[in-house]
Design an enzyme around this catalytic site. Structure first.
Site, short mmCIF file in Angstrom:
data_model
loop_
_atom_site.label_atom_id
_atom_site.label_comp_id
_atom_site.label_asym_id
_atom_site.label_seq_id
_atom_site.Cartn_x
_atom_site.Cartn_y
_atom_site.Cartn_z
N GLU A 1 0.79 -1.07 0.04
CA GLU A 1 -0.12 0.10 0.03
C GLU A 1 0.96 1.39 -0.07
O GLU A 1 0.37 2.52 0.37
CB GLU A 1 -1.19 0.13 1.06
N HIS B 1 -6.91 -3.39 9.77
CA HIS B 1 -8.43 -4.00 9.35
C HIS B 1 -9.28 -4.27 10.51
O HIS B 1 -9.06 -5.23 11.51
CB HIS B 1 -7.79 -5.51 9.03
N GLU C 1 -18.11 11.72 22.67
CA GLU C 1 -16.76 12.48 22.46
C GLU C 1 -16.66 12.27 20.81
O GLU C 1 -15.53 12.87 20.16
CB GLU C 1 -15.59 11.66 23.08
P1 13P Z 1 1.18 -5.48 3.14
O1 13P Z 1 1.56 -6.75 3.81
O2 13P Z 1 1.86 -5.35 1.76
O3 13P Z 1 1.53 -4.31 3.78
O4 13P Z 1 -0.38 -5.70 2.88
C1 13P Z 1 -1.30 -5.66 3.77
C2 13P Z 1 -2.67 -5.12 3.58
O5 13P Z 1 -3.28 -4.53 4.62
C3 13P Z 1 -2.95 -4.59 2.14
O6 13P Z 1 -3.99 -3.88 2.32
ZN ZN Z 2 -5.35 -3.98 3.95
#
Ligand code: 13P
Ligand code: ZN
Length: 276
Positions: A116, A142, A170
């Site tokens: 990314e 995530h 908040e």
């Molecule tokens: P990377 O391991 O390349 O950072 O990718 C993880 C990820 O969350 C891709 O969106």
């Molecule tokens: Zn990701």
């Protein structure tokens, strides 16, 4: 000074581990980047290898030419960052056109910066401009509850902002500019980076539908705190929706306006619509 003794590296590693402990980084999920200050790069310059070959970023970020970044490696697990930072992280430098990078430190067992990287760098470039250089941290996680909500709420900035503001008093104080949403796209490329960085002109939070979240902030505390607040609010909403589909009572648009006065924040009226 050694890279791993610096305050910025220690702050970075602590934040990565905090994210892991929150459950936001299964396997190699998520990535983190920090735009180093000039004096921070100078302090560790003896440890920086300036001989490695230049690699394509996959996009162009001319305003970041020559800058150094500490970033997580692609495919590396946040779980391992604390114990194996030199294997999991790298410092990269950008070239004079802002089109290539080279690895100067870290990734001792090989690898490359996060897939990314285009999104991280394009977000950094936008934030450099709109915050006058104050923002230095871009964080992708995530976050479980936010991801869950992208299956049931309309993918609209107004809806996500309003629903998450309502979940904790908040919230509008922590993210008064609101939350933006990107519909599902293929991750890792320039296209999603362009879409996200466009939103970062106005917002510090961008949700990627069915994937996760990007946050931008001045330092590790602010950026982690922002991610944490949005995700906690999403958790409350998921719990509420799990009990029943409607709310018996909530914070009203007028309550938000009253809060804005006392807490000295500006809350855009487009988020304070009357619900049907
Ligand atoms: P990377 O391991 O390349 O950072 O990718 C993880 C990820 O969350 C891709 O969106
Ligand atoms: Zn990701």
């Amino acid at each position: 000074m050694k890279v791993l003794e610096t305050e910025f590296a220690r702050g970075f590693i602590r934040m990565a581990n905090d994210g892991w402990e929150q459950g936001w980084h299964e396997r190699n999920g998520g990535n983190l980047s920090y735009r180093m200050k000039k004096e921070e790069a100078e302090a560790v310059i003896e440890e920086l290898d300036q001989t490695r070959s230049w690699q394509e970023i996959g996009t162009s970020v001319p305003k970041l030419a020559g800058e150094y970044f500490l970033v997580t490696g692609s495919g590396k697990f946040f779980r391992n960052v604390k114990d194996r930072p030199e294997d999991s992280l790298c410092i990269i430098q950008l070239d004079e056109q802002g089109e290539k990078y080279r690895i100067c430190w870290g990734l001792v067992n090989g690898g490359r910066p996060t897939s990314e990287l285009p999104s991280h760098l394009m977000n950094h470039e936008v934030k450099l401009e709109v915050t006058g250089g104050k923002h230095r941290v871009i964080y992708h996680a995530h976050t479980t509850n936010v991801i869950a909500l992208t299956f049931v709420l309309p993918l609209k900035d107004e809806v996500f902002t309003r629903e998450l503001w309502e979940m904790a008093t908040e919230c509008p104080v922590v993210f008064p500019d609101g939350i933006s949403v990107v519909g599902w796209m293929v991750p890792g490329g320039r296209e999603i980076a362009v879409a996200t960085s466009e939103l970062m002109k106005k917002y510090d939070v961008a949700i990627w539908a069915h994937h996760g979240m990007f946050c931008s902030g001045e330092d590790f505390d602010q950026t982690f705190g922002l991610m944490h607040t949005v995700e906690k609010s999403a958790e409350i909403l998921v719990k509420t929706l799990s009990m029943r589909p409607d709310k018996l009572q909530t914070i009203t648009p007028q309550s938000f306006r009253d809060l804005a006065v006392d807490f000295h924040v500006e809350l855009p009226e487009r988020f304070l619509y009357e619900k049907k």
